[in-house]
Write an enzyme that holds these catalytic residues in place. Structure first.
Site, PDB file in Angstrom:
ATOM      1  N   GLU A 195       4.600  -4.298  -8.271  1.00  0.00           N
ATOM      2  CA  GLU A 195       5.927  -2.976  -7.576  1.00  0.00           C
ATOM      3  C   GLU A 195       6.351  -3.363  -6.901  1.00  0.00           C
ATOM      4  O   GLU A 195       7.363  -3.139  -6.736  1.00  0.00           O
ATOM      5  CB  GLU A 195       4.363  -1.982  -7.625  1.00  0.00           C
ATOM      6  CG  GLU A 195       4.329  -0.619  -8.164  1.00  0.00           C
ATOM      7  CD  GLU A 195       4.942  -0.623  -9.633  1.00  0.00           C
ATOM      8  OE1 GLU A 195       6.542  -0.222  -9.251  1.00  0.00           O
ATOM      9  OE2 GLU A 195       4.409  -0.027 -10.441  1.00  0.00           O
ATOM     10  N   TYR A 220       9.938   5.426  -4.889  1.00  0.00           N
ATOM     11  CA  TYR A 220       9.002   5.571  -5.889  1.00  0.00           C
ATOM     12  C   TYR A 220       7.826   4.673  -5.808  1.00  0.00           C
ATOM     13  O   TYR A 220       6.992   4.760  -6.236  1.00  0.00           O
ATOM     14  CB  TYR A 220      10.128   5.015  -5.867  1.00  0.00           C
ATOM     15  CG  TYR A 220       9.988   3.466  -7.543  1.00  0.00           C
ATOM     16  CD1 TYR A 220       9.663   4.812  -9.022  1.00  0.00           C
ATOM     17  CD2 TYR A 220       9.416   2.313  -7.360  1.00  0.00           C
ATOM     18  CE1 TYR A 220       8.763   4.038  -8.925  1.00  0.00           C
ATOM     19  CE2 TYR A 220       8.590   2.036  -8.723  1.00  0.00           C
ATOM     20  CZ  TYR A 220       8.347   2.793  -9.364  1.00  0.00           C
ATOM     21  OH  TYR A 220       8.179   2.041 -10.767  1.00  0.00           O
ATOM     22  N   ASP A 260      12.131   6.017 -11.801  1.00  0.00           N
ATOM     23  CA  ASP A 260      12.765   4.992 -11.500  1.00  0.00           C
ATOM     24  C   ASP A 260      14.355   5.171 -12.298  1.00  0.00           C
ATOM     25  O   ASP A 260      14.071   6.220 -12.528  1.00  0.00           O
ATOM     26  CB  ASP A 260      11.778   4.131 -11.672  1.00  0.00           C
ATOM     27  CG  ASP A 260      12.115   4.098 -13.224  1.00  0.00           C
ATOM     28  OD1 ASP A 260      12.759   5.116 -14.122  1.00  0.00           O
ATOM     29  OD2 ASP A 260      11.571   2.868 -13.412  1.00  0.00           O
TER      30      ASP A 260
END
Length: 332
Positions: A50, A133, A151
């Site tokens: 991520e 996010y 996103d």
DNA sequence: AACCCGGGGCT
DNA sequence: AGCCCAGGGTT
């Protein structure tokens, strides 16, 4: 028993919503992308993916992710590693501060939580390098929490699917609007597949430039489809006025000088140079300027000093004294 | 809200 | 030669 009806943020009936969800999940089962971090159930590899995926394309992350996990197999091992090694492994990914923040995160979690990541949005959000996010992505993908993930891909899908003005399907929407829509669509219990499905749809079908509405499983419900089927000319895409082949064109066609005069460019140069050093090597400040900027002059010294102090504050490098002179090196 | 932060690939 | 990309942090 009376129930409070939550007003739906969109025009779909419950039946339509059910069908829409089923269609996209079926599409995902057949067309979802296979990525190595999606095969992992361990929070740490998912965390690394991520962070790397922030503003960095999937294809470029893949080999770096493998190498990083090979070098630092666990969060505790990452915490133990020298900062220098972490920055070196970040080569080619850009946004080097992400490496520093990931290292800081590992050290904090290792020290305060025995290497176990928290699983609530609030705790995740408080970690260095973890914004809205990434917190939701980690909660969902690493811990199976039912939370929307928005996103840029998903935002684009939502924007188009529920466009207020069908003739302007890419009109920007607010973060709040995106979150509301994403939450209303989310099928409880299947959030992971659902969020990944929306992402893959945005990446493979609902593309920024030329959406392939003909291949879209959601086309039947999509507000934007008509606009893309009959594309009107965009404001900025008018063909430029024909250049008469002898007319007053450019004065001289420069050899495409990348005018990367920006701080960004030189920061990258500095980190790249420090990476190339042996572990305990350093660069005399007196040499650094001309090694990163061909036309470096004394007039640039103030600028360089300011950037170096900033980068030292950020944890990207250290300025040390050696034989009475300033040297620049990787952080220890 | 605006700006900064890398780098590569695409059109 | 822009535009885009699984954003975050600072001001």
């Amino acid at each position: 028993m009376p129930r409070v009806e939550i007003p739906s943020p969109f025009h779909l009936s419950p039946g339509q919503l059910r069908r829409l969800r089923r269609r996209l999940l079926a599409w995902f089962a057949a067309n979802g992308r296979d990525m190595p971090w999606r095969r992992s159930r361990r929070p740490y590899p998912i965390l690394v993916s991520e962070i790397m995926l922030q503003q960095t394309q999937v294809e470029r992350v893949e080999p770096k992710w493998r190498a990083f996990l090979k070098a630092f197999p666990s969060l505790n091992r990452l915490a133990q590693a020298p900062r220098r090694d972490v920055i070196v492994l970040w080569d080619g990914l850009g946004y080097n501060l992400r490496a520093v923040r990931l290292h800081l995160l590992a050290q904090r979690i290792s020290r305060e939580r025995h290497g176990r990541l928290p699983r609530t949005l609030e705790e995740l959000r408080a970690l260095p390098g973890v914004g809205p996010y990434t917190a939701s992505a980690l909660a969902c993908f690493a811990f199976g929490v039912d939370t929307p993930v928005v996103d840029t891909n998903i935002e684009r899908v939502l924007r188009r699917l529920f466009a207020a003005d069908p003739s302007d399907p890419d009109a920007p929407i607010t973060k709040r609007r995106g979150a509301t829509l994403a939450a209303a669509l989310l099928p409880a219990g299947r959030s992971r597949d659902w969020n990944l499905a929306l992402m893959d749809l945005g990446a493979q079908v609902c593309a920024p430039r030329q959406p392939r509405c003909g291949a879209c499983p959601l086309a039947a419900w999509c507000t934007a489809r008509a606009a893309f089927a009959a594309p009107r000319r965009q404001a900025g895409s008018q063909p430029r006025s024909p250049s008469t082949p002898g007319g007053p064109r450019r004065l001289s066609r420069r050899p495409a000088v990348r005018f990367e005069n920006s701080n960004r460019y030189y920061r990258g140069r500095i980190v790249k140079l420090l990476r190339s050093l042996a572990p305990h090597e350093s660069v005399p400040l007196s040499q650094l300027g001309r090694r990163i900027k061909a036309d470096f002059t004394v007039a640039d010294r103030a600028w360089l000093g300011k950037e170096l102090r900033k980068m030292a504050r950020e944890g990207l490098l250290e300025v040390r004294r050696k034989n009475g002179r300033s040297h620049v090196a990787m952080p220890s």
